[in-house]
Design an enzyme around this catalytic site. Structure first.
Site, PDB file in Angstrom:
ATOM      1  N   ARG A 103     -15.821  -0.747   0.445  1.00 16.60           N
ATOM      2  CA  ARG A 103     -14.698  -0.845  -0.477  1.00 16.60           C
ATOM      3  C   ARG A 103     -14.556   0.422  -1.318  1.00 16.60           C
ATOM      4  NH1 ARG A 103     -15.166  -3.724  -4.927  1.00 16.60           N
ATOM      5  NH2 ARG A 103     -16.643  -5.224  -4.032  1.00 16.60           N
TER       6      ARG A 103
ATOM      7  N   TYR B 152      12.855   0.650  -2.134  1.00 15.37           N
ATOM      8  CA  TYR B 152      12.359  -0.197  -1.050  1.00 15.37           C
ATOM      9  C   TYR B 152      12.221  -1.643  -1.564  1.00 15.37           C
ATOM     10  CZ  TYR B 152       9.271  -2.076   2.521  1.00 15.37           C
ATOM     11  OH  TYR B 152       8.730  -2.850   3.508  1.00 15.37           O
TER      12      TYR B 152
END
Ligand SMILES: *Cc1c(COP(=O)(O)O)cnc(C)c1O
Length: 390
Positions: free
Chosen positions: A57, A110
């Site tokens: 991660r 968007y």
């Protein structure tokens, strides 16, 4: 190892030691973590973005290679790769905004980004103002003491508005605001927003950077180390990390980006120019055409104008539906930036719940068709469009 029992030897397999040569392509480091000779090195790896790899991660060599590749192309200092474009956008916005902060965004956004900004407002106490993407005076007028961030897109979807990045990022910089630019449609081959004063560039690598319609991914690129470290630290807790295999697919796709962009742009120019002269077409929206409102801004900012355009059919909604059913080569599908030509009809698909008035407010007509042009032979695409129009 031979001293150990089979139960142990199956777990602790030998790692390859490669000497005298090296792999040509970046290997897929399909591991979720790394082991250390001492605990101090491990602590070091977990505390900074450029330390030893520790946990997936926090970083992974295959993912790092993609981060460095995109960051290098954009002229940034470092990148944070994510599992999707929205992952990158949301990581940046959530890392940098807190309740009470004010955000200024361009109007044409968007859809996913517009939706997220609405949630920042309704759930997280962030305030927002919208300005046109080409208007630094409107931007300056919208700034408040609480304003922290300006959000722009190099080329907007689906009508192709081009942001005046030097003017808009210039105002942001002069007033100490962070500017974030979504450069998905332009790619770093047509525009490098950091060169025009942007602080952070975000991408849906799903689109042109990967280019083969086989992976979803995102990237944030930073102009300076402090912003990178801040967002990296936040991302480690938020968890938008991409899988190493997805990063590898993006790296492989990116190797042909320059060749693909050349063809995407050239094919689009041919289709847009010919459609503009077709009797069934009332307008073509591509910033490379002199009729487009962004033509002048685009001409100063971009060497070519990308592979997405929209056009309006004279026959409105029925004509749009008919066109969708009549194409044979182009595929009816969402997304863009892949090698295949994809078309969609916003009025009956992505925006079907909107009335004609609401569509018009988005700049979309009932007969508007969006085209994401692929890298096929341009004449085959033209023949397909022409037969679908008649
Ligand atoms: C597709 C897209 C996104 C979202 O990216 P995902 O990879 O689908 O999450 C954001 N911005 C633009 C301009 C896009 O085209």
């Amino acid at each position: 190892m031979t001293d150990y029992r089979p139960e142990t030897r199956t777990v602790h397999v030998p790692h390859p030691v490669i000497e005298g040569s090296r792999p040509i392509t970046v290997p897929i480091y399909q591991t979720s973590g790394f082991s250390f000779d001492d605990p101090e090195t491990m602590a070091d790896g977990m505390s900074r973005p450029d330390g030893p790899f520790s946990y997936g991660r926090y970083g992974n060599p295959t993912v790092r290679s993609l981060e460095q590749a995109v960051s290098g192309l954009e002229g940034g200092v470092a990148g944070v790769a994510t599992g999707s474009g929205m992952g990158a956008i949301n990581t940046v916005l959530l890392a940098l905004l807190k309740p009470g902060d004010h955000l200024i965004a361009q109007r044409a956004l968007y859809g996913g980004t517009a939706g997220m900004i609405n949630k920042l407002v309704s759930r997280y106490g962030v305030e927002v103002s919208y300005v046109p993407e080409h208007d630094p005076t409107a931007l300056r007028a919208a700034v408040r003491p609480e304003t922290r961030l300006v959000y722009l897109e190099t080329i907007a979807n689906p009508m192709g508005q081009v942001a005046d990045l030097p003017a808009m990022c210039g105002v942001a910089r002069a007033l100490g605001l962070i500017s974030v630019v979504d450069n998905t449609f332009a790619t770093p081959l047509l525009c490098r927003p950091i060169e025009h004063g942007a602080d952070i560039v975000v991408h849906s690598t799903t689109k042109y950077l990967s280019g083969h319609t086989d992976v979803v991914g995102g990237m944030a690129v930073f102009a300076d180390d402090a912003l990178h470290r801040e967002v990296w630290g936040f991302a480690n807790e938020l968890g938008p990390t991409p899988d190493p295999f997805a990063a590898w697919l993006s790296l492989r796709g990116m190797q042909t980006l320059a060749l693909r962009m050349e063809r995407h742009c050239a094919n689009t120019r041919l289709l847009a120019t010919r459609l503009a002269e077709h009797p069934s077409v009332t307008a073509v929206h591509w910033p490379g055409l002199p009729s487009h409102p962004s033509y002048e801004v685009a001409g100063k900012l971009l060497p070519d104008f990308g592979g997405v355009f929209a056009f309006d059919l004279a026959g409105g909604r029925p004509a749009g539906e008919r066109f969708m059913r009549s194409v044979r080569l182009a595929l009816v599908a969402p997304s863009l930036g892949g090698v295949e030509t994809l078309i969609l009809h916003p009025a009956t698909t992505s925006h079907r719940s909107l009335s004609a008035d609401e569509l018009a407010r988005h700049g979309i007509g009932e007969g508007t068709v969006r085209v994401a042009v692929g890298i096929e032979h341009a004449e085959d695409l033209w023949a397909d469009f022409e037969q679908a129009l008649t």
